[in-house]
Design an enzyme around this catalytic site. Structure first.
Site, PDB file in Angstrom:
ATOM      1  N   ASP A 130       6.172  -1.916  -0.234  1.00  0.00           N
ATOM      2  CA  ASP A 130       4.833  -2.454  -0.002  1.00  0.00           C
ATOM      3  C   ASP A 130       4.442  -3.362  -1.162  1.00  0.00           C
ATOM      4  O   ASP A 130       4.370  -2.913  -2.301  1.00  0.00           O
ATOM      5  CB  ASP A 130       3.826  -1.299   0.148  1.00  0.00           C
ATOM      6  N   HIS A 137      -7.561  -9.251  -2.657  1.00  0.00           N
ATOM      7  CA  HIS A 137      -7.519  -7.784  -2.599  1.00  0.00           C
ATOM      8  C   HIS A 137      -7.278  -7.194  -3.989  1.00  0.00           C
ATOM      9  O   HIS A 137      -7.981  -6.262  -4.409  1.00  0.00           O
ATOM     10  CB  HIS A 137      -6.427  -7.330  -1.636  1.00  0.00           C
ATOM     11  N   GLU A 203      -5.409  -0.211   5.743  1.00  0.00           N
ATOM     12  CA  GLU A 203      -5.072  -1.437   5.023  1.00  0.00           C
ATOM     13  C   GLU A 203      -4.506  -2.418   6.027  1.00  0.00           C
ATOM     14  O   GLU A 203      -3.506  -2.140   6.691  1.00  0.00           O
ATOM     15  CB  GLU A 203      -4.064  -1.166   3.894  1.00  0.00           C
ATOM     16  N   GLU A 205      -2.342  -5.164   7.003  1.00  0.00           N
ATOM     17  CA  GLU A 205      -1.139  -5.766   6.420  1.00  0.00           C
ATOM     18  C   GLU A 205      -0.252  -6.316   7.528  1.00  0.00           C
ATOM     19  O   GLU A 205      -0.457  -6.034   8.707  1.00  0.00           O
ATOM     20  CB  GLU A 205      -0.323  -4.707   5.634  1.00  0.00           C
ATOM     21  N   ASP A 237      -1.465   0.299   6.764  1.00  0.00           N
ATOM     22  CA  ASP A 237      -0.966   1.203   5.733  1.00  0.00           C
ATOM     23  C   ASP A 237      -2.105   2.142   5.323  1.00  0.00           C
ATOM     24  O   ASP A 237      -2.802   1.905   4.348  1.00  0.00           O
ATOM     25  CB  ASP A 237      -0.470   0.362   4.550  1.00  0.00           C
ATOM     26  N   ARG A 241      -8.339   7.067  -0.574  1.00  0.00           N
ATOM     27  CA  ARG A 241      -8.766   6.453  -1.845  1.00  0.00           C
ATOM     28  C   ARG A 241      -9.096   7.465  -2.937  1.00  0.00           C
ATOM     29  O   ARG A 241      -8.897   7.178  -4.121  1.00  0.00           O
ATOM     30  CB  ARG A 241      -9.971   5.545  -1.608  1.00  0.00           C
ATOM     31  N   GLN A 244      -5.822   8.648  -4.258  1.00  0.00           N
ATOM     32  CA  GLN A 244      -5.231   7.517  -4.993  1.00  0.00           C
ATOM     33  C   GLN A 244      -5.830   7.392  -6.402  1.00  0.00           C
ATOM     34  O   GLN A 244      -5.099   7.244  -7.380  1.00  0.00           O
ATOM     35  CB  GLN A 244      -5.466   6.225  -4.210  1.00  0.00           C
ATOM     36  N   LYS A 257      -0.690   7.415  -0.011  1.00  0.00           N
ATOM     37  CA  LYS A 257      -0.163   6.372   0.869  1.00  0.00           C
ATOM     38  C   LYS A 257       0.950   6.861   1.793  1.00  0.00           C
ATOM     39  O   LYS A 257       1.174   6.277   2.839  1.00  0.00           O
ATOM     40  CB  LYS A 257       0.434   5.241   0.016  1.00  0.00           C
ATOM     41  N   THR A 261       2.098   5.269   7.961  1.00  0.00           N
ATOM     42  CA  THR A 261       1.978   3.816   8.046  1.00  0.00           C
ATOM     43  C   THR A 261       2.258   3.460   9.503  1.00  0.00           C
ATOM     44  O   THR A 261       3.299   3.843  10.036  1.00  0.00           O
ATOM     45  CB  THR A 261       3.014   3.114   7.135  1.00  0.00           C
ATOM     46  N   GLU A 368     -13.055  -2.273   0.341  1.00  0.00           N
ATOM     47  CA  GLU A 368     -13.654  -3.563   0.000  1.00  0.00           C
ATOM     48  C   GLU A 368     -14.833  -3.910   0.904  1.00  0.00           C
ATOM     49  O   GLU A 368     -15.845  -4.421   0.447  1.00  0.00           O
ATOM     50  CB  GLU A 368     -12.593  -4.664   0.098  1.00  0.00           C
TER      51      GLU A 368
HETATM   52 MN    MN Z   1      -0.490  -0.969   1.282  1.00  0.00          MN
END
Ligand code: MN
Length: 421
Positions: A130, A137, A203, A205, A237, A241, A244, A257, A261, A368
């Site tokens: 990844d 970002h 996420e 992606e 993904d 948080r 994390q 994470k 996915t 975000e």
């Molecule tokens: Mn990611």
């Protein structure tokens, strides 16, 4: 390119004859998974065409590559074979050619309505990397985690930053995701707590998939990277948080994470994306020579994220972004990945990292969009979201707009189930 198929394809369809993305499917009423391509509302069963010898004159010869439960065999054969097969499929599906159009027996067994199939993981993914290639970002997250002065790390503008992800938990669109549990340490708590994540996120992606790999000890020079890239998929993904924030230093994210996915089922080839190549953002400072490549290596792919709470009838769009915002392109990512001699294998997936645009409504994560929950997203019926709640379905779709047609990726969706007791 005014090519048309004898199959009726609606102008809004993601899958006109100009696209022909590859996937793996099985019939709802029991059959083994095999490879197919999407055309309008149908799946063309490639194992049937293979059996009839459609591809005998290509580099594939009479080798069986489509009557298998993954695209890996086909992907390993390289760009020349991919181009030959694409040309045959466009010929066979064209409204000007009788070979399939007028063969009602073959049509009957090889063209299957999409509603009658279940899509499977298209590729056996051995390794998943990844990247972290969106400057917007990286800056946004940097500000939130480390403050404005240390937002972008000093290395970020010099190399495509990445970490090794987890391939075992990559799942096909439509798979339910169980809210993960883990350690988190709220600022007002002296000790870490254990339990379901409170800050579950998506996420936005995209990922590219490796065709032929490279040998250990032999880097792929940037001018050769394109020959190793088969196609692209949409990627969500999923991220936790709070887990994390507590675990990510010093080695980076781990359990925040690797619980899931999700990817879209149709792999759109680089050949189909060719008309949509655009230049990426200007890179300043200039990258080192091994990361320099001439020409346009980004792609104009519109991306959209929507959410649907349990009981809600319609999806609600929360973000619109574009693949072209990414700072580092796919050639640079692959050149950097292998420059130390690291080998890649057929089927490996390289994801872009969250694709955030410059505007607030183009951010690619709840983190975000709501700025860590400070500005909740307003949903219909007075509901709001800081992060993703149980029962929510998250959906990402993407397409390129051509002249009178779309090259689409379909969608990747997933619903959140509560943590187990
Ligand atoms: Mn990611």
């Amino acid at each position: 390119m005014n090519m048309r198929s004898f199959i009726d394809v609606k102008p809004d369809s993601h899958f006109p004859i100009q696209n022909l993305p590859y996937g793996v499917f099985k019939l709802k009423v029991g059959s083994k998974p095999v490879c197919g391509v999407a055309i309008g509302d149908y799946v063309l069963d490639l194992s049937m065409l293979e059996e009839k010898g459609f591809f005998n004159k290509t580099d594939l010869g009479s080798e069986v590559v489509f009557e298998t439960p993954s695209l890996n065999k086909f992907m390993s054969r390289g760009r020349e074979a991919w181009k030959q097969v694409r040309a045959i499929l466009q010929m066979a599906l064209s409204d000007e050619n009788p070979i399939l159009r007028d063969d009602s027996d073959l049509k009957k067994i090889s063209l299957i309505p999409m509603k009658d199939v279940v899509m499977c993981l298209p590729v056996e993914i051995g390794d998943y990397t990844d990247f972290y290639s969106s400057k917007e970002h990286a800056t946004n997250v940097g500000i939130m985690f480390r403050g404005k002065d240390n937002a972008l790390m000093p290395n970020w503008l010099h190399m495509p930053i990445a970490y090794h992800g987890r391939a075992s938990s990559i799942v096909i669109s439509g798979t339910d995701i169980t809210r993960p549990k883990g350690q988190r340490k709220p600022a007002d708590s002296d000790n870490p707590l254990f339990g379901p994540t409170n800050l579950l996120d998506f996420e936005l992606e995209m990922g590219f998939l490796i065709g032929p790999g490279n040998k250990l000890g032999t880097p792929i020079a940037i001018e050769n990277t394109y020959d190793h890239i088969f196609g692209m998929v949409l990627v969500n993904d999923w991220s936790a948080r709070d887990i994390q924030t507590w675990e990510y230093q010093p080695l980076g994210p781990f359990l925040a994470k690797n619980f899931a996915t999700s990817i879209s089922p149709w792999v759109v080839t680089m050949e189909a994306l060719e008309p949509f190549r655009v230049s990426g953002p200007k890179q300043e400072p200039e990258p080192l020579p091994y990361l320099k490549i001439g020409g346009d290596w980004s792609y104009d792919i519109n991306l959209e994220v929507s959410i649907r709470a349990e009981g809600q009838k319609e999806d609600f769009i929360i973000s619109k972004s574009n693949f072209k915002y990414l700072y580092w392109n796919i050639c640079q990512q692959l050149a950097h990945h292998t420059v130390n001699g690291c080998n890649t294998k057929t089927g490996d997936m390289m994801a872009s990292g969250t694709i955030s645009g410059p505007e607030k409504n183009s951010y690619g994560s709840m983190l975000e969009l709501t700025w860590r929950g400070e500005n909740p997203v307003k949903l219909p019926n007075g509901r709001e979201r800081k992060f993703i709640e149980d029962g929510d379905t998250l959906r990402i779709s993407g397409y390129c707009r051509g002249n009178g047609y779309k090259i689409g990726f379909g969608e990747v969706s997933g619903r959140i189930l509560p943590s187990s007791k």
